[in-house]
Enzyme design. Sequence first.
Site, mmCIF file in Angstrom:
data_model
loop_
_atom_site.group_PDB
_atom_site.id
_atom_site.type_symbol
_atom_site.label_atom_id
_atom_site.label_comp_id
_atom_site.label_asym_id
_atom_site.label_seq_id
_atom_site.Cartn_x
_atom_site.Cartn_y
_atom_site.Cartn_z
ATOM 1 N N CYS A 1 50.779 35.236 29.898
ATOM 2 C CA CYS A 1 51.593 36.201 30.656
ATOM 3 C C CYS A 1 52.486 37.016 29.707
ATOM 4 C CB CYS A 1 52.437 35.457 31.692
ATOM 5 S SG CYS A 1 53.470 36.593 32.631
ATOM 6 N N LYS B 1 44.678 29.395 29.669
ATOM 7 C CA LYS B 1 44.325 30.822 29.773
ATOM 8 C C LYS B 1 45.276 31.589 28.870
ATOM 9 C CE LYS B 1 43.725 34.577 33.133
ATOM 10 N NZ LYS B 1 44.912 35.405 32.930
ATOM 11 N N ASN C 1 37.598 37.228 29.875
ATOM 12 C CA ASN C 1 38.431 37.907 30.872
ATOM 13 C C ASN C 1 38.893 39.264 30.337
ATOM 14 O OD1 ASN C 1 41.813 37.771 31.833
ATOM 15 N ND2 ASN C 1 40.184 38.027 33.319
ATOM 16 N N SER D 1 39.678 39.895 37.546
ATOM 17 C CA SER D 1 41.113 40.011 37.840
ATOM 18 C C SER D 1 41.420 41.266 38.642
ATOM 19 C CB SER D 1 41.913 39.979 36.538
ATOM 20 O OG SER D 1 41.605 38.808 35.816
ATOM 21 N N ARG D 2 41.837 42.369 37.958
ATOM 22 C CA ARG D 2 42.248 43.557 38.724
ATOM 23 C C ARG D 2 41.101 44.130 39.548
ATOM 24 N NH1 ARG D 2 44.664 46.982 34.058
ATOM 25 N NH2 ARG D 2 43.021 45.781 33.027
HETATM 26 C C1 LIG Z 1 49.168 41.718 39.442
HETATM 27 C C2 LIG Z 1 48.738 40.767 38.350
HETATM 28 C C3 LIG Z 1 49.151 39.450 38.394
HETATM 29 C C4 LIG Z 1 48.732 38.557 37.400
HETATM 30 N N1 LIG Z 1 49.122 37.247 37.488
HETATM 31 C C5 LIG Z 1 48.634 36.346 36.611
HETATM 32 C C6 LIG Z 1 48.935 34.955 36.743
HETATM 33 O O1 LIG Z 1 49.638 34.519 37.665
HETATM 34 N N2 LIG Z 1 48.401 34.115 35.816
HETATM 35 C C7 LIG Z 1 47.598 34.549 34.780
HETATM 36 O O2 LIG Z 1 47.130 33.747 33.979
HETATM 37 N N3 LIG Z 1 47.308 35.853 34.649
HETATM 38 C C8 LIG Z 1 47.790 36.745 35.534
HETATM 39 N N4 LIG Z 1 47.451 38.061 35.416
HETATM 40 C C9 LIG Z 1 46.487 38.470 34.359
HETATM 41 C C10 LIG Z 1 45.049 38.477 34.893
HETATM 42 O O3 LIG Z 1 44.659 37.198 35.350
HETATM 43 C C11 LIG Z 1 44.048 38.947 33.818
HETATM 44 O O4 LIG Z 1 44.145 38.109 32.707
HETATM 45 C C12 LIG Z 1 44.280 40.393 33.395
HETATM 46 O O5 LIG Z 1 44.556 41.209 34.512
HETATM 47 C C13 LIG Z 1 43.093 40.949 32.607
HETATM 48 O O6 LIG Z 1 41.958 41.109 33.375
HETATM 49 P P1 LIG Z 1 41.521 42.565 34.002
HETATM 50 O O7 LIG Z 1 41.505 43.551 32.862
HETATM 51 O O8 LIG Z 1 40.147 42.322 34.563
HETATM 52 O O9 LIG Z 1 42.533 42.886 35.026
HETATM 53 C C14 LIG Z 1 47.902 38.994 36.343
HETATM 54 C C15 LIG Z 1 47.497 40.332 36.305
HETATM 55 C C16 LIG Z 1 47.905 41.219 37.278
HETATM 56 C C17 LIG Z 1 47.446 42.648 37.212
#
Ligand SMILES: Cc1cc2nc3c(=O)[nH]c(=O)nc-3n(C[C@H](O)[C@H](O)[C@H](O)COP(=O)(O)O)c2cc1C
Length: 347
Positions: free
Chosen positions: A115, A154, A215, A239-240
């Site tokens: 995070c 992670k 990821n 994720s997103r």
């Molecule tokens: C709104 C939001 C909330 C997230 N909350 C968490 C979380 O609680 N725990 C975590 O490990 N990653 C969290 N992430 C990161 C995502 O799990 C992921 O690693 C990141 O968005 C990259 O993937 P993407 O490019 O496909 O979005 C969050 C991301 C976003 C956008």
Amino acid sequence: MNKLSPALESRLSTPLKIGSVEIQSRVLQSPLSGVTDLVFRRLVRRYAPDSMMYTEMISATELHHLKELPKIMEVDPQERPISIQLFDCRPDFLAEAAQKAVAEGADTIDINMGCPVNKITKKGGGSSLLRQPEVAAAIVKEVVNAVDVPVTVKTRIGWNDEEITILDFAKTMQNCGAQMITVHGRTRAQGYNGNSRWEWIARVKEVLDIPVIANGDIFSVESAIECLEVTGADGVMCSRGTLGYPFLVGEIDYFLKTGQILPAPTPIGKLECAKEHLQALYNYKGKQGIQQARKHMAWYAKGFAGAADLRSQLSLIDTVQHGIEIIDRAIIELNNSNKTSVCNKAT
Ligand SMILES: Cc1cc2nc3c(=O)[nH]c(=O)nc-3n(C[C@H](O)[C@H](O)[C@H](O)COP(=O)(O)O)c2cc1C
């Protein structure tokens, strides 16, 4: 559409093994704070019956001070396999939290070491652990000792471009007993900008024995396949791409299992799902659920004529009824414009 290469097909034809836990899917729904509550996970689960779900991240320190389990940690026995994700910098609190998570039904415990948010990193949690590998190591060892389910991590590829430390970090996590690592291919400094650097995930995969999940930037079946090819990873985590689109994990999983593309939901199908999501959030969380639903509604209302206007109306909803009326009007308009376009084609 990319076909799976024979090598990829054979690599992914077996279950994903996280220590003693076997998962019948190579596609995972990521933890998303403020998003992946029980209500959202149920929607994802409908389309992805075998995939691993993750809770939102939960602070072990907060949990230590609470008398009752927070709603954020609630798990439905029917939604397994599920991982409960924890964050903190205190190994003792994390071990205690992990035990509570197992009692709640977690199949694995995931520790957030990625995070980027200041509020979290300033207190030594999330991605700041990349800069304190000895603390991260102590955390994994203590949690592994405290529970009898697999412990996973992670994380990101590093703190910034000058400190891409993931190779040593990942090896340390494995040596301390982590049974799987998910790598988001961005640095902490990148936040969510720029590309996820899958080439680094490929290098992590080369040096580890435990499963590596890729990821970052998985927004479609095509990107999932490309990522699996490029990284050699054991699975992908979405994720997103799932915001306003709880169908994605299921779509990718279906393609990996069958080689077939599921028909994409129509705009009306997405809006029907939005209504269901809104109602379920209210049933589960009351008024607070409506507040949280506004952002979800905006994510669903994308990619069709009139979507911008619909988003601004949905940002103001204060009751379920209000939201449903607005969405129903949009559905009628979409139906009417579908009929007009059929007529136009026919004439
Ligand atoms: C709104 C939001 C909330 C997230 N909350 C968490 C979380 O609680 N725990 C975590 O490990 N990653 C969290 N992430 C990161 C995502 O799990 C992921 O690693 C990141 O968005 C990259 O993937 P993407 O490019 O496909 O979005 C969050 C991301 C976003 C956008």
